[in-house]
Design a protein around this motif. Structure first.
Motif, PDB file in Angstrom:
ATOM      1  N   ALA A 470       0.869  -1.323  -0.006  1.00  0.00           N
ATOM      2  CA  ALA A 470       0.059  -0.196  -0.098  1.00  0.00           C
ATOM      3  C   ALA A 470       0.906   1.194  -0.192  1.00  0.00           C
ATOM      4  O   ALA A 470       0.725   2.186  -0.860  1.00  0.00           O
ATOM      5  CB  ALA A 470      -0.897   0.008   1.123  1.00  0.00           C
ATOM      6  N   SER A 471       1.846   1.105   0.758  1.00  0.00           N
ATOM      7  CA  SER A 471       2.743   2.488   0.864  1.00  0.00           C
ATOM      8  C   SER A 471       3.605   2.603  -0.531  1.00  0.00           C
ATOM      9  O   SER A 471       3.751   3.769  -1.057  1.00  0.00           O
ATOM     10  CB  SER A 471       3.789   2.263   1.972  1.00  0.00           C
ATOM     11  N   GLN A 472       3.971   1.497  -1.030  1.00  0.00           N
ATOM     12  CA  GLN A 472       4.432   1.507  -2.396  1.00  0.00           C
ATOM     13  C   GLN A 472       3.834   2.094  -3.553  1.00  0.00           C
ATOM     14  O   GLN A 472       3.980   2.996  -4.236  1.00  0.00           O
ATOM     15  CB  GLN A 472       5.141   0.178  -2.880  1.00  0.00           C
ATOM     16  N   ILE A 473       2.230   1.629  -3.592  1.00  0.00           N
ATOM     17  CA  ILE A 473       1.726   2.244  -4.752  1.00  0.00           C
ATOM     18  C   ILE A 473       1.081   3.772  -4.399  1.00  0.00           C
ATOM     19  O   ILE A 473       1.051   4.452  -5.223  1.00  0.00           O
ATOM     20  CB  ILE A 473       0.129   1.256  -4.514  1.00  0.00           C
ATOM     21  N   GLN A 474       1.061   3.989  -3.052  1.00  0.00           N
ATOM     22  CA  GLN A 474       0.706   5.387  -2.589  1.00  0.00           C
ATOM     23  C   GLN A 474       1.770   6.295  -3.111  1.00  0.00           C
ATOM     24  O   GLN A 474       1.633   7.509  -3.636  1.00  0.00           O
ATOM     25  CB  GLN A 474       0.609   5.451  -1.284  1.00  0.00           C
ATOM     26  N   THR A 475       3.037   5.879  -2.832  1.00  0.00           N
ATOM     27  CA  THR A 475       4.268   6.668  -3.459  1.00  0.00           C
ATOM     28  C   THR A 475       4.103   6.845  -4.770  1.00  0.00           C
ATOM     29  O   THR A 475       4.501   7.937  -5.715  1.00  0.00           O
ATOM     30  CB  THR A 475       5.776   5.824  -3.086  1.00  0.00           C
ATOM     31  N   ILE A 476       3.657   5.663  -5.705  1.00  0.00           N
ATOM     32  CA  ILE A 476       3.707   5.953  -7.251  1.00  0.00           C
ATOM     33  C   ILE A 476       2.601   6.767  -7.355  1.00  0.00           C
ATOM     34  O   ILE A 476       2.735   7.752  -8.430  1.00  0.00           O
ATOM     35  CB  ILE A 476       3.399   4.651  -7.806  1.00  0.00           C
ATOM     36  N   LYS A 477       1.570   6.904  -6.813  1.00  0.00           N
ATOM     37  CA  LYS A 477       0.483   7.625  -7.245  1.00  0.00           C
ATOM     38  C   LYS A 477       0.574   9.010  -6.826  1.00  0.00           C
ATOM     39  O   LYS A 477       0.261  10.015  -7.773  1.00  0.00           O
ATOM     40  CB  LYS A 477      -1.095   7.299  -6.255  1.00  0.00           C
ATOM     41  N   ALA A 478       1.407   9.316  -5.866  1.00  0.00           N
ATOM     42  CA  ALA A 478       1.709  10.860  -5.308  1.00  0.00           C
ATOM     43  C   ALA A 478       2.721  11.334  -6.503  1.00  0.00           C
ATOM     44  O   ALA A 478       2.617  12.548  -6.908  1.00  0.00           O
ATOM     45  CB  ALA A 478       2.490  10.952  -4.102  1.00  0.00           C
ATOM     46  N   ALA A 479       3.604  10.628  -6.891  1.00  0.00           N
ATOM     47  CA  ALA A 479       4.454  10.981  -8.054  1.00  0.00           C
ATOM     48  C   ALA A 479       3.742  11.165  -9.258  1.00  0.00           C
ATOM     49  O   ALA A 479       3.982  12.253  -9.895  1.00  0.00           O
ATOM     50  CB  ALA A 479       5.629  10.090  -8.499  1.00  0.00           C
ATOM     51  N   LYS A 480       2.689  10.537  -9.700  1.00  0.00           N
ATOM     52  CA  LYS A 480       1.964  10.706 -10.751  1.00  0.00           C
ATOM     53  C   LYS A 480       0.925  11.936 -10.695  1.00  0.00           C
ATOM     54  O   LYS A 480       0.689  12.961 -11.569  1.00  0.00           O
ATOM     55  CB  LYS A 480       1.186   9.747 -11.278  1.00  0.00           C
ATOM     56  N   ASP A 481       0.322  12.143  -9.561  1.00  0.00           N
ATOM     57  CA  ASP A 481      -0.412  13.340  -9.307  1.00  0.00           C
ATOM     58  C   ASP A 481       0.261  14.601  -9.371  1.00  0.00           C
ATOM     59  O   ASP A 481      -0.124  15.795  -9.714  1.00  0.00           O
ATOM     60  CB  ASP A 481      -0.903  13.133  -7.569  1.00  0.00           C
ATOM     61  N   SER A 482       1.714  14.666  -8.914  1.00  0.00           N
ATOM     62  CA  SER A 482       2.338  15.873  -8.865  1.00  0.00           C
ATOM     63  C   SER A 482       3.096  15.971 -10.135  1.00  0.00           C
ATOM     64  O   SER A 482       3.913  16.980 -10.467  1.00  0.00           O
ATOM     65  CB  SER A 482       3.427  15.774  -7.639  1.00  0.00           C
ATOM     66  N   TYR A 483       2.878  15.105 -11.327  1.00  0.00           N
ATOM     67  CA  TYR A 483       3.694  15.074 -12.407  1.00  0.00           C
ATOM     68  C   TYR A 483       5.229  15.021 -12.401  1.00  0.00           C
ATOM     69  O   TYR A 483       5.699  15.815 -13.239  1.00  0.00           O
ATOM     70  CB  TYR A 483       2.930  16.166 -13.310  1.00  0.00           C
TER      71      TYR A 483
END
Length: 735
Positions: A470-483
């Motif tokens: 969950a932490s790993q996927i959240q990190t990926i999502k945060a990177a995509k959200d911030s472009y």
């Protein structure tokens, strides 16, 4: 250890007290009335049971401490040992032993960090075993070490005297290669090592292409007498070829020229898609279908369908325009159907037509539903459900989570969506002991390559691993959200390809499934997939393999499976779901093609029924117990009363079976011969076959007889009896 010893002494004391109670039962006679009618014997039994549990728990904890100390000593010894001094077989045995002990500890002890840390350490070392095994090979010569040294440079000294610790530095070298070409993350260490060890031979990548690229079976590499080899063509599993617009020279590191192959692949497909759209209005549909690459045909047909629907929605006469779209689809379906039933031996054409027919049936149903429900808005949720939910989630940088029983199309829907969007989708089968480090490696490959991953049976993973994931996927999502262009994942800074996606499937119908943690649930949009439309799937699949009576035959097949699931006995290995249905249809398609090759003219409805009956009997009868065979034959006869299938004789196989049975010193038993023939047929139709039955039921004997028979089969028709007996004697000497 002091605590364990104290508890052990207390347990021993309790055991002595229980024994004293057994010897002095008369002392408890006055108190017996106050013990809720329990006898002294029953109280003693309860106490003994509890003490036994305590002793078992203490024993397991002693084993845990001992295993931890033993593993630490072994690990330190191996790390500091030279390759030539390591007994690889002994290492493998010790690792297997530790994994077995860990499995027992996980089952017998409550969850605790010590078992988890031990398991992670052993699993991590186990992943390095292929490298140790490969480089510990005594057959490696100085020239091999020199080649490896040249590959990795002078940062690490490699020879037969190097230690395992140095080899782990070699793993870092492989990690650099993976960062340069992220699709290498989808290969194991052993597979990547095999490529790097033969980097001067470009063909060394061929066996591993299918794991790196979607359906690229082979590269056509032109080796010139002067100059470096060049990659000129991509070849699919069906034999379809794509000529690259510019030859890729193989004169640098393997990861570098594979990057050029990847870029050229994207460029050539973009070019062909544009050409396919331009040719749509200038070529007859039947010619257009067979004159463009398969992926282009499927993609462009969907682009045109979507554009036609959207244009009808914005028209002032939306209903009339949508009816025209429906008429156009029906016309295309007719043309595809005519092409499907043609006798073609071209595997590529058959595959494309089958997929296109399936897509157009889906398009037909969508437009029909839109007309029935008076929906003329592209934003309406009914415009499609599963794919709309998944693509909507991806647009928000979330994942999708199709949930439902086995065989409802969860994984296939994800794979089809990925193909429709031209994405490489890697399917990963999750398991209970899945380590978060393995997932971290997978995520590094996904985010850098831009691929999709479908984690199948995701809720089979342990809760501890899910929390880290969950932490790993959240990190990926945060990177995509911030472009972000680059971000930190698993302790290293990597670039991100924004088209990457994580989708999971879940099935709560089996034991051992867990609920996702709330922080993980919030990262996926759920899609419920409960019951597939069996008859429609069967009809489309039958038609895609050339059955003209698909509608009638699909209805009979579905009824057959329903009656069999209700009336036959309940066995663990019985399966009458969608997978079983599709297996039968695929087998029927092969038989139909073979039937047409042996006869002239078209097949009648009766001919097609006979093929279906033969396929049903061949795929179903081998798995039935004796009591169910007669009942199933009766059901089959009721559903197909007009057709009778004679037994298929396999004369050559039956001859060599008799010889094989005689050589093995066994008796000729007709029932066993029939089972062996069924076993052989299943091996021809399935990737893997499981022999099921009680101990002493003949499973191993059946396998041995068939193995011997298949060794004799190739020479059956060309040798005389005397020659055959001589060959048999030679085989006996080597077996």
């Amino acid at each position: 250890m002091e605590m364990i010893q104290t508890l052990s002494r207390e347990a021993a004391g309790l055991a002595n007290k229980v024994q004293l109670c057994c010897d002095c039962q008369d002392c408890f006679s006055d108190a017996q009335a106050h013990m809720h009618s329990l006898s002294v014997e029953e109280i003693t039994q309860v106490a003994r049971s509890e003490i036994s549990d305590i002793e078992l728990d203490l024993t397991l904890r002693r084993i845990l401490w001992a295993s931890q100390e033993e593993w630490r000593a072994l690990f330190q010894r191996w790390r500091s040992s030279a390759l030539r001094d390591i007994d690889v077989e002994s290492v493998q045995r010790n690792v297997a032993k530790c994994m077995s002990v860990i499995s027992a500890l996980e089952k017998g002890l409550p969850r605790n960090n010590m078992v988890m840390y031990l398991k992670q350490s052993v699993t991590s070392f186990k992943q390095e075993l292929p490298i140790i095994t490969a480089l510990g090979n005594p057959c490696l010569k100085p020239r091999h070490w020199a080649a490896l040294q040249e590959i990795i440079g002078k940062s690490v000294s490699l020879d037969k005297n190097c230690t395992v610790e140095n080899l782990l530095m070699f793993k870092e070298y492989m990690e650099i290669k993976r960062v340069i070409f992220p699709r290498f993350y989808f290969l194991s260490n052993a597979e990547l090592l095999a490529i790097l060890a033969e980097s001067e031979n470009p063909d060394s990548v061929q066996p591993h292409l299918v794991k790196c690229f979607e359906n690229i079976k082979r590269l056509l590499i032109w080796k010139q007498t002067v100059g470096p080899p060049t990659v000129t063509m991509l070849i699919s599993d069906e034999g379809e070829t794509l000529v690259l617009p510019k030859k890729i020279r193989v004169r640098s590191a393997v990861e570098q020229w594979l990057i050029n192959v990847e870029k050229s692949m994207f460029d050539v497909l973009k070019k062909f898609v544009k050409q396919g759209i331009e040719d749509w209005n200038h070529q007859p549909f039947s010619l257009w279908v067979v004159s463009h690459p398969g992926q282009v045909v499927l993609t462009v047909s969907q682009i045109i369908f979507y554009n036609d629907c959207v244009e009808s929605f914005v028209s002032s006469h939306a209903k009339e325009e949508l009816e025209k779209v429906h008429a156009g689809i029906m016309h295309h379906l007719d043309e595809v159907a005519k092409l499907v039933v043609l006798d073609t031996s071209n595997t590529r054409t058959k595959t494309v037509l089958g997929a296109l027919f399936t897509i157009y049936v889906h398009c037909r149903d969508i437009v029909r539903d839109l007309l029935l429900k008076n929906i003329f808005n592209a934003e309406d949720f009914e415009w499609t459900r599963c794919w709309l939910t998944l693509t909507g989630a991806l647009r928000l940088n979330l994942g999708g989570c199709p949930t439902g029983p086995a065989g409802t199309g969860k994984t296939e829907s994800i794979k089809d969506l990925a193909k429709a969007l031209g994405k490489h989708c890697v399917v990963f089968n999750c398991f209970e002991d899945l380590d978060y480090k393995i997932m971290g490696k997978f995520f590094l490959g996904l985010v850098q390559s831009g691929a999709w991953c479908c984690f199948d049976e995701f809720n089979q993973t342990s809760v501890e691993a899910l929390s880290v994931i969950a932490s790993q996927i959240q990190t990926i999502k945060a990177a995509k959200d911030s472009y972000s262009v680059r971000f930190v994942l698993e302790g290293r800074e990597v670039r991100i390809n924004m088209s990457c996606a994580v989708i999971v499937t879940m099935n709560y119908g089996y034991k051992g499934r867990v609920d996702l943690p709330d922080n993980l649930k919030s990262l996926f949009r759920p899609v419920s997939m409960v019951t597939p439309h069996y008859q429609k799937i069967a009809e489309i699949t039958l038609f895609s393999v050339g059955f003209k009576s698909a509608k009638l035959l699909s209805r009979k097949l579905v009824i057959l499976h329903e009656l069999a699931s209700k009336q036959l006995s309940q066995q663990d290995h019985y399966n009458f779901g969608l997978r079983s249905l599709k297996t039968t249809i695929i087998l029927a398609g092969k038989k139909k093609q073979k039937f047409k090759c042996n006869t002239s003219g078209t097949l009648s409805e009766t001919d097609e029924s006979l093929i279906i009956i033969e396929a049903v009997r061949e795929s179903s009868l081998p798995k039935f117990i004796a009591e169910d065979v007669l009942l199933f034959e009766t059901i089959l006869g009721d559903i197909f009363p007009e057709a009778t299938v004679s037994k298929v004789n396999q004369i050559d196989l039956e001859k060599v079976l008799s010889t094989a049975i005689q050589q093995l010193g066994l008796q000729q038993w007709p029932a066993q011969k029939e089972k062996i023939i069924q076993f052989h047929n299943q091996l021809q139709a399935s990737v893997g076959v499981m022999l099921v039955g009680p101990t002493g039921g003949g499973k191993t004997t059946v396998r041995r007889i068939l193995e011997r028979a298949l060794m004799l089969l190739p020479v059956e028709d060309v040798l005389s009896i005397n020659e055959r007996e001589s060959i048999s004697q030679i085989i006996q000497c080597f077996c």
